[in-house]
Design a protein around this motif. Structure first.
Motif, mmCIF file in Angstrom:
data_model
loop_
_atom_site.group_PDB
_atom_site.id
_atom_site.type_symbol
_atom_site.label_atom_id
_atom_site.label_comp_id
_atom_site.label_asym_id
_atom_site.label_seq_id
_atom_site.Cartn_x
_atom_site.Cartn_y
_atom_site.Cartn_z
ATOM 1 N N GLY A 40 2.320 -0.173 0.861
ATOM 2 C CA GLY A 40 1.967 0.203 -0.512
ATOM 3 C C GLY A 40 0.576 0.795 -0.669
ATOM 4 O O GLY A 40 0.186 1.184 -1.767
ATOM 5 N N CYS A 41 -0.189 0.915 0.421
ATOM 6 C CA CYS A 41 -1.569 1.429 0.307
ATOM 7 C C CYS A 41 -1.617 2.954 0.216
ATOM 8 O O CYS A 41 -2.676 3.531 0.036
ATOM 9 C CB CYS A 41 -2.422 0.937 1.476
ATOM 10 N N ALA A 42 -0.467 3.604 0.374
ATOM 11 C CA ALA A 42 -0.304 5.065 0.217
ATOM 12 C C ALA A 42 -0.452 5.856 1.512
ATOM 13 O O ALA A 42 -0.703 7.063 1.482
ATOM 14 C CB ALA A 42 -1.224 5.646 -0.858
ATOM 15 N N LYS A 43 -0.226 5.211 2.647
ATOM 16 C CA LYS A 43 -0.214 5.926 3.928
ATOM 17 C C LYS A 43 0.852 7.012 3.912
ATOM 18 O O LYS A 43 0.606 8.159 4.262
ATOM 19 C CB LYS A 43 0.124 4.971 5.098
ATOM 20 N N SER A 44 2.042 6.598 3.528
ATOM 21 C CA SER A 44 3.177 7.510 3.595
ATOM 22 C C SER A 44 3.033 8.634 2.561
ATOM 23 O O SER A 44 3.307 9.804 2.863
ATOM 24 C CB SER A 44 4.457 6.703 3.378
ATOM 25 N N THR A 45 2.555 8.301 1.371
ATOM 26 C CA THR A 45 2.316 9.331 0.354
ATOM 27 C C THR A 45 1.337 10.373 0.887
ATOM 28 O O THR A 45 1.543 11.579 0.728
ATOM 29 C CB THR A 45 1.752 8.687 -0.938
HETATM 30 P P1 ADP Z 1 2.730 2.933 2.246
HETATM 31 O O1 ADP Z 1 3.255 4.074 3.035
HETATM 32 O O2 ADP Z 1 1.314 2.608 2.576
HETATM 33 O O3 ADP Z 1 3.604 1.714 2.323
HETATM 34 P P2 ADP Z 1 3.504 4.510 -0.058
HETATM 35 O O4 ADP Z 1 2.776 5.784 0.112
HETATM 36 O O5 ADP Z 1 4.946 4.462 0.269
HETATM 37 O O6 ADP Z 1 2.709 3.353 0.701
HETATM 38 O O7 ADP Z 1 3.348 4.040 -1.587
HETATM 39 C C1 ADP Z 1 2.085 4.005 -2.213
HETATM 40 C C2 ADP Z 1 2.267 3.516 -3.640
HETATM 41 O O8 ADP Z 1 2.940 4.499 -4.412
HETATM 42 C C3 ADP Z 1 3.093 2.241 -3.762
HETATM 43 O O9 ADP Z 1 2.541 1.459 -4.807
HETATM 44 C C4 ADP Z 1 4.481 2.764 -4.120
HETATM 45 O O10 ADP Z 1 5.209 1.819 -4.841
HETATM 46 C C5 ADP Z 1 4.139 3.968 -4.965
HETATM 47 N N1 ADP Z 1 5.178 5.014 -4.924
HETATM 48 C C6 ADP Z 1 5.718 5.572 -3.826
HETATM 49 N N2 ADP Z 1 6.630 6.501 -4.150
HETATM 50 C C7 ADP Z 1 6.641 6.534 -5.499
HETATM 51 C C8 ADP Z 1 7.371 7.288 -6.462
HETATM 52 N N3 ADP Z 1 8.266 8.209 -6.101
HETATM 53 N N4 ADP Z 1 7.122 7.050 -7.752
HETATM 54 C C9 ADP Z 1 6.224 6.132 -8.131
HETATM 55 N N5 ADP Z 1 5.502 5.377 -7.282
HETATM 56 C C10 ADP Z 1 5.719 5.582 -5.991
#
Ligand code: ADP
Ligand code: ADP
Length: 231
Positions: A40-45
């Motif tokens: 949830g720290c936004a690595k993947s985003t």
């Molecule tokens: P990580 O890869 O570190 O686990 P993510 O990048 O998946 O983290 O998610 C970062 C944050 O953004 C999390 O709080 C997640 O719930 C939120 N998030 C991810 N995708 C979406 C989306 N499509 N809409 C709203 N929030 C999102």
């Protein structure tokens, strides 16, 4: 070869949630950067914005000198390896490796050359005529990495690529991916890599540097030795 830069990059999802808060990060040409942090720290985003799979809400991302904010994924010179690396079940390893190049309309001779070179780097040569169901998990993941290599991208992106493998395979794949990075670098092939994981061991053993994220912020960027040295 290409460096990657994030300049004040933000991501606000369509539901209004601000996932990434103006991050700055420069990944050097040829560097292996590991992004770590809790779920949830936004690595993947962050990785998906770099790949062009997610829009950028603010700031700029550059690959080399080019701002890529508005470029489609295939115009960015990147190749990505996912955790769920589904291979085409009815195609051999050779066909799986060459499929992207065939779509890109390379000649058969060029496809064979690239495929054989990638197979050699990943020790897949004896497996080229097998079907995916005849491969172990680690072998299948190597084919997935091979599909990225044949594209000769400027930047490799990995999103938790080893999460579905058992501990023993993870350990051997860590070494293989690190060795591959060294081999590509040595042969002057582009090897800039951004590798996302929640696994501390992967971060420590694979990264030239590690970028630690928390709640959409970058907390620290440093070498494994500096980050993990005893206080
Ligand atoms: P990580 O890869 O570190 O686990 P993510 O990048 O998946 O983290 O998610 C970062 C944050 O953004 C999390 O709080 C997640 O719930 C939120 N998030 C991810 N995708 C979406 C989306 N499509 N809409 C709203 N929030 C999102
Ligand atoms: P977008 O990327 O435009 O936000 P998505 O299709 O990814 O749209 O997601 C639609 C909605 O589902 C988001 O706006 C969000 O409310 C919710 N969502 C999706 N993935 C996540 C996530 N990982 N964490 C929290 N909310 C999410």
């Amino acid at each position: 070869m290409a460096k990657v830069s994030f300049e004040k990059v933000t991501k606000v999802y369509s539901n209004g949630f601000k996932a990434v808060h103006g991050i700055d990060l420069e990944i050097k040409d040829g560097e292996f950067m590991v992004m770590v942090g809790p779920s949830g720290c936004a690595k993947s985003t962050t990785l998906r914005m770099l790949a062009g799979l997610e829009t950028i809400s603010g700031g700029r991302i550059r690959i080399g000198e080019a701002v890529v904010n508005n470029l489609a994924p295939k115009e960015r010179g990147i190749a990505m390896v996912f955790q769920n690396y589904a291979l085409y079940p009815h195609m051999t390893v050779r066909e799986n490796l060459g499929f992207g190049l065939k779509l890109a309309k390379l000649s058969k001779a060029d496809i064979d050359k690239h495929v054989e070179e990638a197979a050699e780097l990943l020790e897949l040569t004896p497996l080229l005529d097998r079907l995916p169901r005849q491969l172990s998990g680690g072998q299948a993941q190597r084919v997935a990495v091979g599909r990225a290599i044949v594209k000769r991208p400027a930047v490799f992106l990995f999103d938790e690529p080893l999460s579905n493998l058992d501990a023993k395979l993870r350990a051997s794949m860590r070494v293989r991916i690190s060795d591959l990075h060294k081999a590509l670098k040595k042969s002057n092939r582009s090897a800039t890599t951004v590798y996302v994981t929640h696994d501390q061991t992967e971060a420590m053993t694979m990264g030239d540097r590690i970028c630690v994220m928390k709640d959409g912020h970058i907390m620290q960027v440093d070498t494994p030795a500096n980050l993990y040295k005893a206080p």
